[in-house]
Design a protein around this motif. Structure first.
Motif, PDB file in Angstrom:
ATOM      1  N   ASN A  15     121.880  22.653 102.501  1.00  0.00           N
ATOM      2  CA  ASN A  15     122.551  23.661 101.666  1.00  0.00           C
ATOM      3  C   ASN A  15     122.082  23.475 100.229  1.00  0.00           C
ATOM      4  O   ASN A  15     122.488  22.517  99.560  1.00  0.00           O
ATOM      5  CB  ASN A  15     124.066  23.504 101.764  1.00  0.00           C
ATOM      6  N   ARG A  17     122.863  24.877  97.540  1.00  0.00           N
ATOM      7  CA  ARG A  17     123.873  25.069  96.503  1.00  0.00           C
ATOM      8  C   ARG A  17     124.824  23.887  96.370  1.00  0.00           C
ATOM      9  O   ARG A  17     125.514  23.767  95.364  1.00  0.00           O
ATOM     10  CB  ARG A  17     124.676  26.349  96.791  1.00  0.00           C
ATOM     11  N   GLY A  21     122.967  21.658  93.347  1.00  0.00           N
ATOM     12  CA  GLY A  21     121.524  21.642  93.589  1.00  0.00           C
ATOM     13  C   GLY A  21     120.948  20.265  93.852  1.00  0.00           C
ATOM     14  O   GLY A  21     119.794  19.986  93.513  1.00  0.00           O
TER      15      GLY A  21
END
Length: 313
Positions: A15, A17, A21
């Motif tokens: 992922n 996000r 990050g």
């Protein structure tokens, strides 16, 4: 260099996000691909569950996940259902499950060493109906904070917005819970965890030193009718000192462990947080545990949990 284990087909769901990050900041995709794994990235077109199921359908023999606890629980559910081992890479903000597996949160990429010489372990999974949770299901102040606009960007502000009414006894969970002390109605907090939290030692408060007890941890807090000036300190004291379940169910904290727990209520829904994700659930809400449901691969070199003598300090 690819190790012996990476000759099997390995797909790691990442992922981008999560954790502001972290997957990019730590170069996790490049490190994983350098070890022979394939990296599939979540997006609006492909959520973590779909990617993990597609990976298994295409022959993946080992699954990995890099992200926060919500992403981890989604891929863990697929791994458990399909009998695949799972490598967990702590790439979220809190990484509670990875921490309690003993992984190094300061260098997430070290978890990828499990692809080469990982040590297998069986751990439990919490179940909210048919939904998996790796950490906890919460009702009350935390669940309401999750629903606040901008929670991800400013968590302290979100908690500050909802906590006062709970502390003052003006807000509560519209449910009743059967406890070892009797039934608690309209508590301020209900926290159901995949294995019990350690509560006795301030330094290690909130850690789980085992993920394979086969039991849920349950904490129910209700504001005392005559609250002391510092309610939160009072309740923290009860959490640390009163784990035996003695006393009445009316006020304070009730703490126990059980293979299952149910919240009853007459309202259409209860707001909850499930591994950090806001959800709405229709009562009765039933939580259970699947002992040893998930096989994880852990790197041999990891910080681990503190020794028993350290927890007494």
């Amino acid at each position: 260099m690819a190790g012996a284990r990476t000759r099997a087909r390995v797909v790691i769901v990442m992922n981008p996000r999560s954790g502001g990050g972290k997957t990019a900041r730590y170069g996790l995709a490049q490190r994983a691909e350098g070890m022979g794994a394939q990296v599939w990235t979540t997006s609006t077109e492909g959520d973590a569950v779909s990617l993990a199921r597609n990976a298994v359908a295409e022959g993946a023999q080992l699954l990995g996940v890099a992200g926060g606890d919500g992403t981890v629980s989604a891929v863990a559910a697929v791994a458990a259902d399909t009998g695949r081992p799972l490598v967990v890479v702590p790439a979220g903000t809190r990484n509670h499950f990875a921490r309690d597996l003993g992984l190094d949160l300061r260098d997430p990429g070290r978890a990828l060493d499990a692809l080469v010489d990982g040590e297998p372990a069986q751990v439990d999974l919490g179940m909210l109906g048919s939904r998996v949770f790796v950490n906890n299901v919460s009702f009350g102040v935390y669940a309401d904070a999750l629903l606040e606009p901008g929670y991800r960007q400013d968590k302290p502000r979100a908690f500050a917005a909802v906590a006062p009414d709970y502390v003052k006894g003006k807000q509560w969970v519209e449910a009743r819970v059967d406890t070892p002390r009797g039934t608690v109605e309209f508590p301020q907090v209900v926290l159901i965890s995949n294995n019990p939290y350690h509560l006795a030692t301030p330094r290690w408060l909130g850690r789980r030193f085992s993920l394979s007890t086969g039991r849920l941890g349950v904490i129910v807090l209700k504001r005392p009718a005559q609250a002391p000036p510092d309610l939160l300190r009072h309740l923290r004291g009860e959490l640390r000192q009163d784990e035996r379940g003695a006393g009445s169910a009316g006020d304070g904290a009730v703490i126990w462990s059980a293979p299952g727990i149910t919240l009853h209520g007459e309202v259409p829904h209860l707001d909850a947080g499930v591994d950090g994700e806001a959800v709405r659930l229709a009562p009765p809400v039933v939580c259970a545990i699947r002992p040893g449901a998930l096989r994880v691969l852990l790197p041999k070199d990891r910080p681990g949990t503190p020794p028993e003598h350290a927890m007494r300090h």
